[in-house]
Design a protein around this motif. Structure first.
Motif, PDB file in Angstrom:
ATOM      1  N   ARG A 129      28.173 105.308 -43.926  1.00 10.89           N
ATOM      2  CA  ARG A 129      28.085 105.850 -42.567  1.00 10.89           C
ATOM      3  C   ARG A 129      27.526 104.751 -41.685  1.00 10.89           C
ATOM      4  O   ARG A 129      26.851 103.841 -42.189  1.00 10.89           O
ATOM      5  N   PRO A 130      27.793 104.790 -40.379  1.00 10.55           N
ATOM      6  CA  PRO A 130      27.229 103.758 -39.505  1.00 10.55           C
ATOM      7  C   PRO A 130      25.705 103.707 -39.666  1.00 10.55           C
ATOM      8  O   PRO A 130      25.037 104.732 -39.627  1.00 10.55           O
ATOM      9  N   GLY A 131      25.193 102.505 -39.923  1.00 10.35           N
ATOM     10  CA  GLY A 131      23.767 102.323 -40.168  1.00 10.35           C
ATOM     11  C   GLY A 131      23.402 102.439 -41.642  1.00 10.35           C
ATOM     12  O   GLY A 131      22.295 102.087 -42.038  1.00 10.35           O
ATOM     13  N   GLY A 132      24.337 102.923 -42.455  1.00  9.03           N
ATOM     14  CA  GLY A 132      24.098 103.055 -43.897  1.00  9.03           C
ATOM     15  C   GLY A 132      24.192 101.708 -44.587  1.00  9.03           C
ATOM     16  O   GLY A 132      24.795 100.766 -44.077  1.00  9.03           O
ATOM     17  N   LYS A 133      23.594 101.636 -45.762  1.00  6.96           N
ATOM     18  CA  LYS A 133      23.538 100.371 -46.499  1.00  6.96           C
ATOM     19  C   LYS A 133      24.568 100.311 -47.624  1.00  6.96           C
ATOM     20  O   LYS A 133      24.962 101.332 -48.186  1.00  6.96           O
ATOM     21  N   GLN A 134      24.954  99.096 -47.941  1.00  8.28           N
ATOM     22  CA  GLN A 134      25.744  98.808 -49.131  1.00  8.28           C
ATOM     23  C   GLN A 134      25.030  97.643 -49.810  1.00  8.28           C
ATOM     24  O   GLN A 134      24.896  96.571 -49.228  1.00  8.28           O
ATOM     25  N   ALA A 135      24.550  97.896 -51.028  1.00  7.39           N
ATOM     26  CA  ALA A 135      23.842  96.845 -51.752  1.00  7.39           C
ATOM     27  C   ALA A 135      24.240  96.891 -53.217  1.00  7.39           C
ATOM     28  O   ALA A 135      24.414  97.969 -53.791  1.00  7.39           O
ATOM     29  N   PHE A 136      24.429  95.712 -53.804  1.00  6.09           N
ATOM     30  CA  PHE A 136      24.678  95.584 -55.237  1.00  6.09           C
ATOM     31  C   PHE A 136      24.515  94.124 -55.616  1.00  6.09           C
ATOM     32  O   PHE A 136      24.408  93.260 -54.749  1.00  6.09           O
ATOM     33  N   THR A 137      24.500  93.860 -56.915  1.00  5.18           N
ATOM     34  CA  THR A 137      24.352  92.491 -57.389  1.00  5.18           C
ATOM     35  C   THR A 137      25.444  92.181 -58.401  1.00  5.18           C
ATOM     36  O   THR A 137      25.613  92.915 -59.373  1.00  5.18           O
ATOM     37  N   MET A 138      26.177  91.110 -58.143  1.00  9.59           N
ATOM     38  CA  MET A 138      27.144  90.615 -59.130  1.00  9.59           C
ATOM     39  C   MET A 138      26.387  89.727 -60.109  1.00  9.59           C
ATOM     40  O   MET A 138      25.544  88.924 -59.694  1.00  9.59           O
TER      41      MET A 138
END
Length: 146
Positions: free
Chosen positions: A48-57
């Motif tokens: 959603r706008p303002g929402g985060k996307q985080a992960f680690t390769m």
């Protein structure tokens, strides 16, 4: 600097391809080029706008080699559009502070989906490697969608 634009047609309906980008279980299953994986416990996605996307390769051969991703969604239209921005000021030689990624999903004949991914501004010197990385990731996504 340039715009990196990659177009790919997937043999799956648009809602299914879209979900592969916003469902943490699916992102962990396909994201990253061959030789890299994304541990499920590193994935956080709030589409959603303002929402985060985080992960680690994580590199499969040398787990000490990692590549974290931390972006903020600025525009989201379910099954149609994902736009995110990532602070890249810590990446040497990137040449920009923010990288914007725009992913558009379009219906194609036969229940297929055309995806158009645009990353900008993008350093021309990194373009070949990025295209290969996305292509390798999308090969893994093809298998997941099959």
């Amino acid at each position: 600097m340039t715009d990196l634009v990659i177009t790919r047609v997937f043999d799956a309906p648009r809602d299914m391809v879209y979900r592969a980008f916003v469902d943490p279980d699916q992102v962990a299953a396909w994201f990253g080029p061959v030789g890299w994986s994304v541990p499920r416990d590193s994935v956080e996605i709030d589409p959603r706008p303002g929402g985060k996307q985080a992960f680690t390769m994580v590199n499969d051969d040398d787990p000490s080699m990692t590549s974290p991703v931390a972006a903020t969604f600025v525009e989201v239209v379910e099954n149609e559009l994902l736009v995110g921005e990532e602070d890249v000021s810590h990446i040497p030689d990137f040449g920009a502070d923010k990288l914007r990624m725009r992913i558009e999903f379009f219906d194609e004949e036969g229940g297929r989906t055309r995806l158009v991914l645009t990353q900008s501004p993008f350093p021309a010197a990194m373009e070949t490697g990025a295209r290969e990385g996305w292509g390798s990731s999308f090969t893994k996504l093809d298998k997941l969608l099959a």
